[in-house]
Design a protein around this motif. Structure first.
Motif, short mmCIF file in Angstrom:
data_model
loop_
_atom_site.label_atom_id
_atom_site.label_comp_id
_atom_site.label_asym_id
_atom_site.label_seq_id
_atom_site.Cartn_x
_atom_site.Cartn_y
_atom_site.Cartn_z
N PRO A 25 -9.52 3.22 4.51
CA PRO A 25 -9.67 2.41 5.72
C PRO A 25 -8.33 2.23 6.42
CG PRO A 25 -10.82 1.40 3.88
CD PRO A 25 -10.04 2.55 3.33
N LEU A 26 -8.34 2.30 7.74
CA LEU A 26 -7.12 2.16 8.53
C LEU A 26 -6.44 0.82 8.25
CD1 LEU A 26 -5.28 3.42 10.60
CD2 LEU A 26 -6.71 2.41 12.39
N ALA A 27 -7.20 -0.19 7.79
CA ALA A 27 -6.61 -1.49 7.53
C ALA A 27 -5.46 -1.40 6.54
CB ALA A 27 -7.67 -2.45 7.00
N LEU A 28 -5.46 -0.41 5.67
CA LEU A 28 -4.36 -0.27 4.72
C LEU A 28 -3.05 0.07 5.42
CD1 LEU A 28 -5.95 1.53 1.65
CD2 LEU A 28 -5.13 -0.81 1.78
N ALA A 29 -3.13 0.56 6.64
CA ALA A 29 -1.91 0.88 7.37
C ALA A 29 -1.29 -0.37 8.01
CB ALA A 29 -2.21 1.91 8.45
N GLY A 30 -1.97 -1.49 7.92
CA GLY A 30 -1.45 -2.75 8.48
C GLY A 30 -1.90 -2.93 9.92
N GLY A 31 -1.85 -4.16 10.38
CA GLY A 31 -2.17 -4.43 11.76
C GLY A 31 -3.64 -4.60 12.07
N GLN A 32 -4.54 -4.37 11.14
CA GLN A 32 -5.97 -4.50 11.39
C GLN A 32 -6.51 -5.86 10.95
OE1 GLN A 32 -7.88 -2.09 13.08
NE2 GLN A 32 -5.77 -1.51 13.47
N VAL A 33 -5.74 -6.62 10.20
CA VAL A 33 -6.16 -7.94 9.77
C VAL A 33 -5.83 -8.92 10.88
CG1 VAL A 33 -5.73 -9.79 8.09
CG2 VAL A 33 -5.83 -7.41 7.32
N ASP A 34 -6.84 -9.66 11.36
CA ASP A 34 -6.58 -10.62 12.43
C ASP A 34 -6.71 -12.07 11.96
OD1 ASP A 34 -9.44 -10.87 12.47
OD2 ASP A 34 -9.53 -9.30 13.99
#
Length: 163
Positions: free
Chosen positions: A17-26
């Motif tokens: 998941p792209l969330a592992l790249a950071g910046g997707q957690v709001d």
């Protein structure tokens, strides 16, 4: 959307998941009573972690040394890769109202509340430390969980800490 990272066993590329790249957690949500921290992105729970809190976790933090974790909405405003624990991310407690309230009461509101890993050198027994509330008011996770949170959460992300 996914990106591909190398597998640690065979080096093949696996979708992640792209969330592992950071910046997707709001939003980071903490439920003190459940000892749970969740990373939220686009209204979905991306990850859930078990946490340990301060030695006297019931109630909102009011003063330095009360071993309580604050309750309310704050920001994760900066991080420390060289902390006394395995990485740490700062919670913006106290806010202006909490500072004014503490000043009126003639007490120090405390501060330096962090999400952090285990004390340096003790990560190997993190599974055991997570069974008890041992911090001075911070939110503790295992070192491997902290590595993942560190990667997924950007500075400026809101954190909601619920009783």
């Amino acid at each position: 959307m996914h990106l591909r990272i190398p597998c640690v066993i065979c080096a093949c590329l696996i979708p992640t998941p792209l969330a592992l790249a950071g910046g997707q957690v709001d939003l980071v949500r903490v439920d003190k009573s459940e000892r749970r921290l969740q990373l939220i992105g686009d209204g979905e729970i991306l990850r859930t972690y078990s946490i340990a809190l301060g030695g006297d976790p019931l109630g909102h933090k009011r003063r330095e040394g009360d071993q309580r974790t604050p309750e309310g909405r704050y920001l994760l405003d900066w991080r420390n890769a060289d902390s006394i624990a395995h990485k740490s991310i700062h919670v913006s407690y106290p806010n202006t109202e909490e500072i004014a309230s503490a000043k009126a009461a003639g007490i120090d509101p405390g501060g330096m509340i962090m999400i952090h890993g285990q004390p340096n050198g003790y990560g190997w027994w993190g599974w055991l430390l997570q069974l008890v509330d041992w911090t001075d008011g911070c939110i503790a996770v295992t070192d491997s969980d902290m590595d993942e949170i560190w990667t997924m959460v950007s500075d400026g992300t809101p954190i909601e800490i619920e009783p």
